[in-house]
Design a protein around this motif. Structure first.
Motif, mmCIF file in Angstrom:
data_model
loop_
_atom_site.group_PDB
_atom_site.id
_atom_site.type_symbol
_atom_site.label_atom_id
_atom_site.label_comp_id
_atom_site.label_asym_id
_atom_site.label_seq_id
_atom_site.Cartn_x
_atom_site.Cartn_y
_atom_site.Cartn_z
ATOM 1 N N GLY A 84 0.857 -1.187 0.000
ATOM 2 C CA GLY A 84 0.000 0.000 0.000
ATOM 3 C C GLY A 84 0.887 1.228 0.000
ATOM 4 O O GLY A 84 2.089 1.155 0.304
ATOM 5 N N SER A 85 0.307 2.365 -0.367
ATOM 6 C CA SER A 85 1.170 3.543 -0.372
ATOM 7 C C SER A 85 1.522 3.984 1.047
ATOM 8 O O SER A 85 2.484 4.707 1.249
ATOM 9 N N ASP A 86 0.775 3.533 2.033
ATOM 10 C CA ASP A 86 1.167 3.847 3.414
ATOM 11 C C ASP A 86 2.566 3.305 3.724
ATOM 12 O O ASP A 86 3.383 3.972 4.354
ATOM 13 N N LEU A 89 5.073 5.397 1.634
ATOM 14 C CA LEU A 89 5.278 6.731 2.224
ATOM 15 C C LEU A 89 6.069 6.646 3.526
ATOM 16 O O LEU A 89 6.966 7.451 3.784
ATOM 17 N N TYR A 110 -3.503 14.576 4.397
ATOM 18 C CA TYR A 110 -3.579 13.186 4.844
ATOM 19 C C TYR A 110 -3.039 13.124 6.278
ATOM 20 O O TYR A 110 -1.893 13.497 6.533
ATOM 21 N N PRO A 150 -0.357 15.576 -0.886
ATOM 22 C CA PRO A 150 -1.067 14.801 -1.894
ATOM 23 C C PRO A 150 -1.563 15.736 -2.991
ATOM 24 O O PRO A 150 -1.883 16.887 -2.726
ATOM 25 N N ALA A 154 -6.003 15.504 -0.024
ATOM 26 C CA ALA A 154 -7.029 14.798 0.735
ATOM 27 C C ALA A 154 -7.034 15.432 2.129
ATOM 28 O O ALA A 154 -5.961 15.742 2.622
ATOM 29 N N ASP A 180 2.072 12.744 -3.338
ATOM 30 C CA ASP A 180 1.255 11.569 -3.070
ATOM 31 C C ASP A 180 0.049 11.612 -4.024
ATOM 32 O O ASP A 180 -0.894 12.364 -3.795
ATOM 33 N N ALA A 182 -2.432 9.558 -4.695
ATOM 34 C CA ALA A 182 -3.425 8.507 -4.415
ATOM 35 C C ALA A 182 -4.694 8.666 -5.261
ATOM 36 O O ALA A 182 -5.355 7.682 -5.581
ATOM 37 N N TYR A 183 -5.032 9.923 -5.609
ATOM 38 C CA TYR A 183 -6.310 10.177 -6.298
ATOM 39 C C TYR A 183 -6.138 10.717 -7.711
ATOM 40 O O TYR A 183 -7.073 11.269 -8.278
ATOM 41 N N THR A 206 -1.180 4.375 -5.527
ATOM 42 C CA THR A 206 -1.774 3.240 -4.815
ATOM 43 C C THR A 206 -2.781 2.488 -5.680
ATOM 44 O O THR A 206 -3.379 3.073 -6.582
ATOM 45 N N SER A 208 -5.303 1.182 -4.119
ATOM 46 C CA SER A 208 -6.425 1.105 -3.180
ATOM 47 C C SER A 208 -7.669 1.869 -3.608
ATOM 48 O O SER A 208 -8.772 1.526 -3.192
ATOM 49 N N LYS A 209 -7.495 2.928 -4.382
ATOM 50 C CA LYS A 209 -8.645 3.755 -4.714
ATOM 51 C C LYS A 209 -9.118 3.468 -6.140
ATOM 52 O O LYS A 209 -10.090 2.766 -6.331
ATOM 53 N N ARG A 217 -3.426 -4.408 -0.684
ATOM 54 C CA ARG A 217 -2.320 -3.609 -0.151
ATOM 55 C C ARG A 217 -1.159 -3.514 -1.162
ATOM 56 O O ARG A 217 -0.119 -4.156 -1.026
ATOM 57 N N ILE A 218 -1.360 -2.698 -2.161
ATOM 58 C CA ILE A 218 -0.311 -2.467 -3.158
ATOM 59 C C ILE A 218 -0.138 -0.967 -3.371
ATOM 60 O O ILE A 218 -1.119 -0.256 -3.629
HETATM 61 C C1 LIG Z 1 -5.734 6.298 0.865
HETATM 62 C C2 LIG Z 1 -4.507 7.157 0.881
HETATM 63 C C3 LIG Z 1 -3.224 6.621 1.010
HETATM 64 C C4 LIG Z 1 -2.951 5.192 1.409
HETATM 65 O O1 LIG Z 1 -3.433 4.252 0.677
HETATM 66 P P1 LIG Z 1 -2.909 2.744 0.752
HETATM 67 O O2 LIG Z 1 -4.164 1.966 0.887
HETATM 68 O O3 LIG Z 1 -1.980 2.572 1.906
HETATM 69 O O4 LIG Z 1 -2.239 2.573 -0.540
HETATM 70 C C5 LIG Z 1 -2.146 7.458 0.897
HETATM 71 N N1 LIG Z 1 -2.284 8.766 0.712
HETATM 72 C C6 LIG Z 1 -3.494 9.324 0.628
HETATM 73 C C7 LIG Z 1 -3.609 10.795 0.433
HETATM 74 C C8 LIG Z 1 -4.647 8.543 0.722
HETATM 75 O O5 LIG Z 1 -5.839 9.105 0.708
#
Ligand SMILES: *Cc1c(COP(=O)(O)O)cnc(C)c1O
Length: 351
Positions: A84-86, A89, A110, A150, A154, A180, A182-183, A206, A208-209, A217-218
């Motif tokens: 995951g990007s968590d 990051l 975030y 980001p 976010a 970041d 993510a979106y 990520t 995830s979205k 979790r990638i």
């Molecule tokens: C959702 C989100 C992430 C983390 O997503 P992972 O599920 O860990 O990939 C990272 N940064 C932002 C801004 C997010 O909203």
């Protein structure tokens, strides 16, 4: 207890609720309302459980890595893959933010950034967004130990033009700037092409979205080869095998289906635009969103009241009781049917 003197004490990040109740409408953690590509299902059925006895391949040497490299048109040495990007990051904070000077990020952003800074003992300063929730570039032109934000931001959904991002990167060549993204698949333009121009830029993405795979979790990062090498050095000093075999396989299957990916992104964008109209009609205001969510305040009723009442309708959105944003709700874009249920509930609550 005496041993507690030696404990690293942290205030953890608080993720959105994950209620296990069936039949709820979950619009609180920006997951995708659609399933992953059918190719992912197909791959899942072909997987052989016996392979689990073997360690996975090194993430950067996998099919997933190859597919991301060719998809983005980058070099093999320009990608880093994480849980995951968590995870990406967190590793990037640990690797790149190692200065006595403060790392800069927005006050409304975030809410994991300050948690990583705290846990790793990284000094930081938050820079207030302006009244329209936009990043003020001039705040990022002072001496610092690194920058992260980001884009789109976010939980606001506000998108910053790539030319403005470039100004920040160009003015900060002595530190690493992490964007970041993510979106980014919901309508914004990526700063990715800048990685070949600026060796201090790291782009984080990520699955995830927009790729509907939060459960797998990638996440991944792209940047200059040298940045990626440092990131891998730290990662391989903590845990060599972060990605499990199944995630690596399923992520590759997901990448095979670009048509499906584009289809779900455009469906979400269309539903977002429809939601924006409906929310406006219901008396909400919000900045234009480039994410799969809308960050909205109502002109009469308090966000916290709406939040609690929506829960009684089994609709979960996100609310933070924090300065500047305590009258806002972050509403994830679901399917059209889910949004219709939300509008109906809101009509009742606001009547
Ligand atoms: C959702 C989100 C992430 C983390 O997503 P992972 O599920 O860990 O990939 C990272 N940064 C932002 C801004 C997010 O909203």
């Amino acid at each position: 207890m005496k041993w507690e003197d030696n404990v690293r004490k942290v205030v953890p990040y608080v993720a959105g609720e994950q209620p296990q109740k069936k039949g709820i409408i979950k619009l609180n953690t920006n997951e995708c309302p659609y399933p992953p590509s059918p190719k992912v299902e197909g791959r899942m059925k072909q997987m052989d459980y016996q392979d689990l006895r073997l360690y996975p391949e090194f993430s950067e040497k996998t099919m997933l890595s190859d597919m991301l490299v060719s998809y983005h048109g980058i070099g093999k040495e320009q990608i880093f893959i994480g849980v995951g990007s968590d995870d990406v990051l967190s590793m990037a904070f640990l690797t790149f933010f190692n200065s006595d000077k403060p790392v800069f990020f927005p006050d409304i952003t975030y809410s994991f950034y300050d948690v990583w800074a705290e846990v790793y003992g990284i000094p930081y300063e938050v820079k207030p967004l302006d009244d329209d929730f936009c990043i003020r570039r001039e705040d990022y032109l002072k001496e610092n130990g690194g920058i992260v934000f980001p884009n789109p931001n976010a939980p606001t959904g506000v998108f910053m033009d790539v030319s403005e991002i470039e100004e920040i990167i160009a003015a900060n060549r002595d530190v690493v700037v992490i964007v970041d993204e993510a979106y980014i698949d919901f309508g914004g333009t990526s700063a990715l092409p800048l990685i070949n121009k600026y060796d201090n830029l790291l782009i984080v993405r990520t699955f995830s979205k927009s790729r509907a795979m939060a459960g797998a979790r990638i996440g991944y990062a792209m940047g200059n080869e040298r940045l990626i090498r440092y990131l891998n050095d730290v990662k391989y000093s903590v845990n060599s095998y972060t990605m499990n075999r199944m995630a690596l396989e399923l992520g590759a299957a997901c990448m095979e289906d670009d048509a499906y990916f584009k289809e779900i992104c455009s469906k979400i964008i269309a539903t977002r635009e429809r939601t924006a109209k409906e929310l406006t009609a219901l008396g909400f205001t919000f900045p234009p969103s480039y994410g799969n969510f809308i960050f909205a305040a109502h002109n009469k009723v308090k966000a916290q009241d709406i939040f609690e009442k929506l829960k009684k309708h089994d609709i979960y959105v996100r609310y933070w009781n924090k300065p500047r944003i305590d009258n806002y709700l972050r509403i994830t874009i679901g399917t059209d049917e889910q949004m219709d249920a939300l509008f109906a509930a809101l009509r009742e609550i606001l009547a």
